[in-house]
Scaffold this motif. Sequence first.
Motif, PDB file in Angstrom:
ATOM      1  N   ILE A 312       0.125 -33.677   3.301  1.00  3.83           N
ATOM      2  CA  ILE A 312       1.088 -32.594   3.120  1.00  3.83           C
ATOM      3  C   ILE A 312       2.490 -33.177   3.234  1.00  3.83           C
ATOM      4  O   ILE A 312       2.680 -34.217   3.895  1.00  3.83           O
ATOM      5  N   ARG A 313       3.442 -32.548   2.590  1.00  2.00           N
ATOM      6  CA  ARG A 313       4.827 -32.983   2.722  1.00  2.00           C
ATOM      7  C   ARG A 313       5.229 -32.968   4.190  1.00  2.00           C
ATOM      8  O   ARG A 313       4.985 -31.999   4.912  1.00  2.00           O
ATOM      9  N   ARG A 314       5.834 -34.043   4.644  1.00  2.00           N
ATOM     10  CA  ARG A 314       6.133 -34.202   6.065  1.00  2.00           C
ATOM     11  C   ARG A 314       7.055 -33.112   6.604  1.00  2.00           C
ATOM     12  O   ARG A 314       6.897 -32.644   7.738  1.00  2.00           O
ATOM     13  N   GLU A 315       8.013 -32.688   5.797  1.00  2.00           N
ATOM     14  CA  GLU A 315       9.001 -31.726   6.301  1.00  2.00           C
ATOM     15  C   GLU A 315       8.417 -30.335   6.537  1.00  2.00           C
ATOM     16  O   GLU A 315       9.047 -29.498   7.203  1.00  2.00           O
ATOM     17  N   ILE A 316       7.196 -30.083   6.001  1.00  3.46           N
ATOM     18  CA  ILE A 316       6.583 -28.770   6.231  1.00  3.46           C
ATOM     19  C   ILE A 316       5.271 -28.893   7.006  1.00  3.46           C
ATOM     20  O   ILE A 316       4.509 -27.938   7.081  1.00  3.46           O
ATOM     21  N   ALA A 317       5.036 -30.054   7.582  1.00  3.82           N
ATOM     22  CA  ALA A 317       3.759 -30.321   8.265  1.00  3.82           C
ATOM     23  C   ALA A 317       3.782 -29.795   9.696  1.00  3.82           C
ATOM     24  O   ALA A 317       3.624 -30.544  10.663  1.00  3.82           O
ATOM     25  N   THR A 318       3.946 -28.490   9.839  1.00  2.00           N
ATOM     26  CA  THR A 318       3.975 -27.856  11.153  1.00  2.00           C
ATOM     27  C   THR A 318       2.611 -27.252  11.454  1.00  2.00           C
ATOM     28  O   THR A 318       2.106 -26.448  10.651  1.00  2.00           O
ATOM     29  N   PRO A 319       1.975 -27.614  12.572  1.00  2.00           N
ATOM     30  CA  PRO A 319       0.673 -27.021  12.893  1.00  2.00           C
ATOM     31  C   PRO A 319       0.726 -25.501  12.864  1.00  2.00           C
ATOM     32  O   PRO A 319       1.643 -24.885  13.399  1.00  2.00           O
ATOM     33  N   GLY A 320      -0.258 -24.912  12.196  1.00  2.00           N
ATOM     34  CA  GLY A 320      -0.318 -23.462  12.062  1.00  2.00           C
ATOM     35  C   GLY A 320       0.284 -22.937  10.774  1.00  2.00           C
ATOM     36  O   GLY A 320       0.020 -21.786  10.397  1.00  2.00           O
ATOM     37  N   LYS A 321       1.099 -23.735  10.104  1.00  2.00           N
ATOM     38  CA  LYS A 321       1.704 -23.289   8.850  1.00  2.00           C
ATOM     39  C   LYS A 321       0.614 -23.068   7.805  1.00  2.00           C
ATOM     40  O   LYS A 321      -0.300 -23.873   7.674  1.00  2.00           O
ATOM     41  N   GLN A 322       0.717 -21.981   7.054  1.00  2.00           N
ATOM     42  CA  GLN A 322      -0.350 -21.576   6.160  1.00  2.00           C
ATOM     43  C   GLN A 322       0.028 -21.738   4.688  1.00  2.00           C
ATOM     44  O   GLN A 322       1.193 -21.597   4.310  1.00  2.00           O
ATOM     45  N   PHE A 323      -1.000 -22.033   3.891  1.00  2.00           N
ATOM     46  CA  PHE A 323      -0.846 -22.174   2.445  1.00  2.00           C
ATOM     47  C   PHE A 323      -2.054 -21.549   1.765  1.00  2.00           C
ATOM     48  O   PHE A 323      -3.139 -21.506   2.336  1.00  2.00           O
ATOM     49  N   GLN A 324      -1.877 -21.098   0.549  1.00  4.05           N
ATOM     50  CA  GLN A 324      -2.972 -20.566  -0.241  1.00  4.05           C
ATOM     51  C   GLN A 324      -3.439 -21.624  -1.226  1.00  4.05           C
ATOM     52  O   GLN A 324      -2.636 -22.281  -1.882  1.00  4.05           O
ATOM     53  N   LEU A 325      -4.756 -21.806  -1.303  1.00  4.74           N
ATOM     54  CA  LEU A 325      -5.340 -22.733  -2.266  1.00  4.74           C
ATOM     55  C   LEU A 325      -6.564 -22.060  -2.870  1.00  4.74           C
ATOM     56  O   LEU A 325      -7.612 -21.963  -2.232  1.00  4.74           O
ATOM     57  N   GLY A 326      -6.431 -21.558  -4.093  1.00  2.00           N
ATOM     58  CA  GLY A 326      -7.498 -20.775  -4.682  1.00  2.00           C
ATOM     59  C   GLY A 326      -7.713 -19.511  -3.883  1.00  2.00           C
ATOM     60  O   GLY A 326      -6.761 -18.801  -3.556  1.00  2.00           O
ATOM     61  N   ASP A 327      -8.983 -19.260  -3.511  1.00  2.00           N
ATOM     62  CA  ASP A 327      -9.251 -18.076  -2.695  1.00  2.00           C
ATOM     63  C   ASP A 327      -9.336 -18.406  -1.208  1.00  2.00           C
ATOM     64  O   ASP A 327      -9.808 -17.598  -0.403  1.00  2.00           O
ATOM     65  N   ALA A 328      -8.894 -19.601  -0.851  1.00  2.48           N
ATOM     66  CA  ALA A 328      -8.921 -20.025   0.559  1.00  2.48           C
ATOM     67  C   ALA A 328      -7.509 -20.081   1.120  1.00  2.48           C
ATOM     68  O   ALA A 328      -6.543 -20.410   0.416  1.00  2.48           O
ATOM     69  N   GLN A 329      -7.404 -19.764   2.398  1.00  2.00           N
ATOM     70  CA  GLN A 329      -6.141 -19.928   3.111  1.00  2.00           C
ATOM     71  C   GLN A 329      -6.263 -21.148   4.014  1.00  2.00           C
ATOM     72  O   GLN A 329      -7.225 -21.281   4.766  1.00  2.00           O
ATOM     73  N   LEU A 330      -5.303 -22.053   3.909  1.00  2.00           N
ATOM     74  CA  LEU A 330      -5.289 -23.263   4.715  1.00  2.00           C
ATOM     75  C   LEU A 330      -4.247 -23.151   5.808  1.00  2.00           C
ATOM     76  O   LEU A 330      -3.135 -22.678   5.573  1.00  2.00           O
ATOM     77  N   SER A 331      -4.601 -23.616   7.002  1.00  2.00           N
ATOM     78  CA  SER A 331      -3.659 -23.706   8.115  1.00  2.00           C
ATOM     79  C   SER A 331      -3.603 -25.151   8.565  1.00  2.00           C
ATOM     80  O   SER A 331      -4.649 -25.766   8.834  1.00  2.00           O
ATOM     81  N   ILE A 332      -2.410 -25.716   8.654  1.00  3.85           N
ATOM     82  CA  ILE A 332      -2.275 -27.094   9.105  1.00  3.85           C
ATOM     83  C   ILE A 332      -2.753 -27.216  10.550  1.00  3.85           C
ATOM     84  O   ILE A 332      -2.416 -26.390  11.403  1.00  3.85           O
ATOM     85  N   ALA A 333      -3.558 -28.244  10.811  1.00  5.97           N
ATOM     86  CA  ALA A 333      -4.125 -28.460  12.147  1.00  5.97           C
ATOM     87  C   ALA A 333      -3.906 -29.909  12.567  1.00  5.97           C
ATOM     88  O   ALA A 333      -4.017 -30.826  11.756  1.00  5.97           O
ATOM     89  N   ALA A 334      -3.575 -30.090  13.835  1.00  4.04           N
ATOM     90  CA  ALA A 334      -3.427 -31.446  14.371  1.00  4.04           C
ATOM     91  C   ALA A 334      -4.786 -32.136  14.395  1.00  4.04           C
ATOM     92  O   ALA A 334      -5.832 -31.499  14.549  1.00  4.04           O
ATOM     93  N   LEU A 335      -4.754 -33.442  14.223  1.00  7.82           N
ATOM     94  CA  LEU A 335      -5.971 -34.253  14.289  1.00  7.82           C
ATOM     95  C   LEU A 335      -6.025 -35.043  15.583  1.00  7.82           C
ATOM     96  O   LEU A 335      -4.984 -35.496  16.070  1.00  7.82           O
ATOM     97  N   PRO A 336      -7.234 -35.230  16.147  1.00  2.49           N
ATOM     98  CA  PRO A 336      -8.512 -34.694  15.675  1.00  2.49           C
ATOM     99  C   PRO A 336      -8.655 -33.202  15.953  1.00  2.49           C
ATOM    100  O   PRO A 336      -7.807 -32.618  16.629  1.00  2.49           O
ATOM    101  N   PHE A 337      -9.735 -32.600  15.451  1.00  4.42           N
ATOM    102  CA  PHE A 337     -10.045 -31.215  15.776  1.00  4.42           C
ATOM    103  C   PHE A 337     -10.686 -31.208  17.165  1.00  4.42           C
ATOM    104  O   PHE A 337     -11.900 -31.034  17.319  1.00  4.42           O
ATOM    105  N   ALA A 338      -9.866 -31.404  18.188  1.00  7.41           N
ATOM    106  CA  ALA A 338     -10.364 -31.739  19.527  1.00  7.41           C
ATOM    107  C   ALA A 338     -11.262 -30.664  20.119  1.00  7.41           C
ATOM    108  O   ALA A 338     -12.245 -30.966  20.816  1.00  7.41           O
TER     109      ALA A 338
END
Length: 346
Positions: A312-338
């Motif tokens: 993802i573009r670094r300037e918008i890589a905030t955990p929890g920020k959401q995006f639409q991709l097709g019929d799915a909603q994506l939320s940025i998550a920190a790694l790992p998925f602890a």
Amino acid sequence: MTSTAIHGNPDAVSADASNVRAEFEALISGCGIYDLSGRAKIALSGGDRVRWLNGMVTNNIRDLAQGHGVYAFLLNPQGHILGDLYAYNRADSLMVDTDQTQLEKLLATFDHYIIMDDVEIANVSDKITAIGIAGPKLREVLGAAGFEITELQTLQFVDLTWQNVAVTLVRGDNSMVEGYELWLPPDRVTALRDALMKAGATAAGTTTLELLRIAAGIPRYGQDIRERDLPQETEQQRALNFSKGCYIGQEIVERIRSRGNVHRKFTGFEVHGTLPAVGAKIQADGRDIGEITSVASLPLAGGERPVALGYIRREIATPGKQFQLGDAQLSIAALPFAEIFQGENL
């Protein structure tokens, strides 16, 4: 984490959801074993081996202590990633461990850069293979199988003898699950596998290992890391050392560090809806701002949990920020998925 099934058809081992769930649970809360014959071993000998490899890869080989290893990238002069590898100091040689799919390229690159250097390269993959073991109960299993467990740091190794066979025990670098690799001659793999399973281990197949890799946020070269990517984009700081001196591609890596001008970053995504396709582009205002490189539906106690890895573009890589991709909603998550590795999720 690159691996193949321990025996038989790799896909048949995890052919149904119940198998995958049981294998995943074993790796997270019990003890799982898996085949690592898909890894290649390259031995480097000769008086210049340390200086030479230090000038080839992104991490510090010069100061690598005997009995320890590091993770590193191999770059081209433009700073792009030709491959990834582990390098281990075996006192009288260096052992390079990489995926079999990268072997030909790494050997060709190594050969190209040996000019007047006292370095000899040997592909010893036919002499050394490995079994992986992971999970919180692995020490109990190893002990029952006849191994004396030594406290090792990440990527530290020790040479042991098991049933008159020389075995190298290597501590893994997955921060979420304790794991080891057992290096040994190929003709003794079946005996070791059977002993570990008799001691209580569960065999895990390729499908399950891929789930574990994605849950732990570990990128795979050729899928999540490509030749077009730059080291800092991958977020794999463990592969970089900024005080080791010159190496191929170092000027670009240092320029990025000093100017901070890398535009993308590797990240995780929580997925709400249908899992996106690998390679799908994330867009905003008609322009590409990210991409999906790996997807998985993790088998947890509360139900399947869809997640993805990508950029993802670094300037918008905030955990929890959401995006639409097709019929799915994506939320940025920190790694790992602890939180996936907490007991109540299994």
